[in-house]
Design a protein around this motif. Structure first.
Motif, PDB file in Angstrom:
ATOM      1  N   THR A 110      -9.387  -0.711 -10.083  1.00  0.00           N
ATOM      2  CA  THR A 110      -8.527  -1.462  -9.181  1.00  0.00           C
ATOM      3  C   THR A 110      -7.137  -0.856  -9.006  1.00  0.00           C
ATOM      4  OG1 THR A 110      -7.631  -2.811 -10.970  1.00  0.00           O
ATOM      5  CG2 THR A 110      -9.671  -3.587  -9.920  1.00  0.00           C
ATOM      6  N   GLY A 111      -6.722   0.009  -9.957  1.00  0.00           N
ATOM      7  CA  GLY A 111      -5.363   0.520  -9.915  1.00  0.00           C
ATOM      8  C   GLY A 111      -4.348  -0.473 -10.437  1.00  0.00           C
ATOM      9  N   MET A 130     -12.456   0.619 -23.239  1.00  0.00           N
ATOM     10  CA  MET A 130     -11.997   1.769 -24.033  1.00  0.00           C
ATOM     11  C   MET A 130     -11.660   2.948 -23.125  1.00  0.00           C
ATOM     12  SD  MET A 130     -13.974   1.891 -27.655  1.00  0.00           S
ATOM     13  CE  MET A 130     -12.909   3.176 -28.276  1.00  0.00           C
ATOM     14  N   ALA A 131     -12.253   2.965 -21.961  1.00  0.00           N
ATOM     15  CA  ALA A 131     -12.042   4.094 -21.055  1.00  0.00           C
ATOM     16  C   ALA A 131     -11.003   3.817 -19.985  1.00  0.00           C
ATOM     17  CB  ALA A 131     -13.365   4.476 -20.385  1.00  0.00           C
ATOM     18  N   GLY A 132     -10.470   2.661 -19.923  1.00  0.00           N
ATOM     19  CA  GLY A 132      -9.500   2.348 -18.877  1.00  0.00           C
ATOM     20  C   GLY A 132      -8.918   0.971 -19.080  1.00  0.00           C
ATOM     21  N   ASN A 133      -8.099   0.552 -18.196  1.00  0.00           N
ATOM     22  CA  ASN A 133      -7.342  -0.702 -18.168  1.00  0.00           C
ATOM     23  C   ASN A 133      -5.959  -0.448 -18.757  1.00  0.00           C
ATOM     24  OD1 ASN A 133      -7.244  -3.231 -17.044  1.00  0.00           O
ATOM     25  ND2 ASN A 133      -7.674  -4.256 -18.968  1.00  0.00           N
ATOM     26  N   GLY A 151      -7.201   6.364 -25.118  1.00  0.00           N
ATOM     27  CA  GLY A 151      -7.938   5.843 -23.970  1.00  0.00           C
ATOM     28  C   GLY A 151      -7.170   5.994 -22.676  1.00  0.00           C
ATOM     29  N   GLY A 152      -7.853   5.666 -21.598  1.00  0.00           N
ATOM     30  CA  GLY A 152      -7.246   5.774 -20.281  1.00  0.00           C
ATOM     31  C   GLY A 152      -6.551   4.494 -19.861  1.00  0.00           C
ATOM     32  N   TYR A 153      -5.999   4.515 -18.672  1.00  0.00           N
ATOM     33  CA  TYR A 153      -5.316   3.328 -18.163  1.00  0.00           C
ATOM     34  C   TYR A 153      -5.452   3.221 -16.659  1.00  0.00           C
ATOM     35  CZ  TYR A 153      -1.350   6.468 -17.239  1.00  0.00           C
ATOM     36  OH  TYR A 153      -0.550   7.492 -16.800  1.00  0.00           O
ATOM     37  N   TYR A 154      -5.187   2.052 -16.162  1.00  0.00           N
ATOM     38  CA  TYR A 154      -5.457   1.661 -14.779  1.00  0.00           C
ATOM     39  C   TYR A 154      -4.814   2.552 -13.722  1.00  0.00           C
ATOM     40  CZ  TYR A 154      -0.745  -0.250 -14.852  1.00  0.00           C
ATOM     41  OH  TYR A 154       0.616  -0.378 -14.949  1.00  0.00           O
ATOM     42  N   TYR A 155      -3.710   3.195 -14.023  1.00  0.00           N
ATOM     43  CA  TYR A 155      -2.966   3.927 -13.004  1.00  0.00           C
ATOM     44  C   TYR A 155      -3.346   5.407 -12.932  1.00  0.00           C
ATOM     45  CZ  TYR A 155       0.926   4.947  -9.882  1.00  0.00           C
ATOM     46  OH  TYR A 155       1.674   5.317  -8.811  1.00  0.00           O
ATOM     47  N   ASP A 156      -4.363   5.816 -13.654  1.00  0.00           N
ATOM     48  CA  ASP A 156      -4.775   7.218 -13.674  1.00  0.00           C
ATOM     49  C   ASP A 156      -6.235   7.317 -13.277  1.00  0.00           C
ATOM     50  OD1 ASP A 156      -4.598   9.981 -14.084  1.00  0.00           O
ATOM     51  OD2 ASP A 156      -3.381   9.716 -15.869  1.00  0.00           O
ATOM     52  N   ALA A 161      -7.498  10.859 -17.783  1.00  0.00           N
ATOM     53  CA  ALA A 161      -7.081   9.912 -18.827  1.00  0.00           C
ATOM     54  C   ALA A 161      -8.335   9.198 -19.335  1.00  0.00           C
ATOM     55  CB  ALA A 161      -6.058   8.924 -18.300  1.00  0.00           C
ATOM     56  N   GLN A 162      -9.232   9.956 -19.888  1.00  0.00           N
ATOM     57  CA  GLN A 162     -10.548   9.488 -20.305  1.00  0.00           C
ATOM     58  C   GLN A 162     -10.496   8.720 -21.626  1.00  0.00           C
ATOM     59  OE1 GLN A 162      -9.423  12.549 -20.027  1.00  0.00           O
ATOM     60  NE2 GLN A 162      -9.809  13.661 -21.914  1.00  0.00           N
ATOM     61  N   ALA A 163     -11.650   8.227 -22.061  1.00  0.00           N
ATOM     62  CA  ALA A 163     -11.723   7.459 -23.309  1.00  0.00           C
ATOM     63  C   ALA A 163     -11.200   8.252 -24.500  1.00  0.00           C
ATOM     64  CB  ALA A 163     -13.156   7.012 -23.569  1.00  0.00           C
TER      65      ALA A 163
END
Length: 188
Positions: A110-111, A130-133, A151-156, A161-163
């Motif tokens: 969703t970004g 674990m891989a995003g948010n 882990g990764g995050y929503y803005y990437d 920005a992988q797990a």
């Protein structure tokens, strides 16, 4: 923690990112689906409050260690067998998590930060996000002034920005993209 893992053969990782972490919320931290208060407080606040999750004197809770994050990723790769009924991830999916995290454009991302456990595609072996948010603060230290986030995050994007992603920043800073994950262990 080390003695517990040695004695009992493992640890428990939170299925969801730790919630109720906003300093003004006045609520005890939780590990539940649907919580939106997962970020924007500093490492010290998260570390202190995650320790409050322990249910009794026989069980302790703490912020995840970097080596426990790595061990969880290894476990996800080891359980990537459709015949076993588990839905682990391949090594390729761990180093390029485009298919299973809340990112800007990947896997229905969703970004924007989402409540914990919001997307079924964003889980592996029933562990969500674990891989995003949001990236998860760990106890791991780099040099003397930085704490490691995993882990990764929503803005990437899941390819960058992988797990398995490792990032560092000052523990006194607050970031909208940084949360944490709780682990619990049995007192030996």
């Amino acid at each position: 923690m080390v003695k517990s893992v040695d004695t009992y053969g493992g640890f428990y990782i939170g299925r969801y990112e730790t919630g109720n972490l906003v300093a003004t919320a006045g609520k005890e931290p939780v590990v539940v689906k649907g919580n939106s208060s997962t970020s924007n407080v500093n490492w010290y606040y998260m570390y202190r409050n995650i320790k409050e999750l322990a249910a009794n004197n026989s069980v302790k809770s703490t912020m995840i260690w970097g080596c426990l994050w790595d061990r969880t990723l290894i476990w996800l790769a080891e359980t990537n067998q459709a015949s076993s009924g588990r839905n682990g991830k391949s090594y390729a999916e761990i180093v390029n998590s485009s298919g299973w995290g809340n990112y800007t454009t990947d896997a229905g991302g969703t970004g924007n930060i989402q409540p914990t456990g919001n997307g079924e595609v964003w889980k592996s072996n029933n562990i969500y996000d674990m891989a995003g948010n949001v990236q998860d603060w760990t106890i791991e230290v780099q040099k003397t002034s930085y704490r490691v986030m995993r882990g990764g995050y929503y803005y990437d994007e899941g390819s960058s920005a992988q797990a398995s992603f490792r990032n560092t920043t000052y523990p006194s800073d607050n970031y909208n993209s940084c949360g944490s994950r709780t682990v619990i262990y049995i007192m030996p």
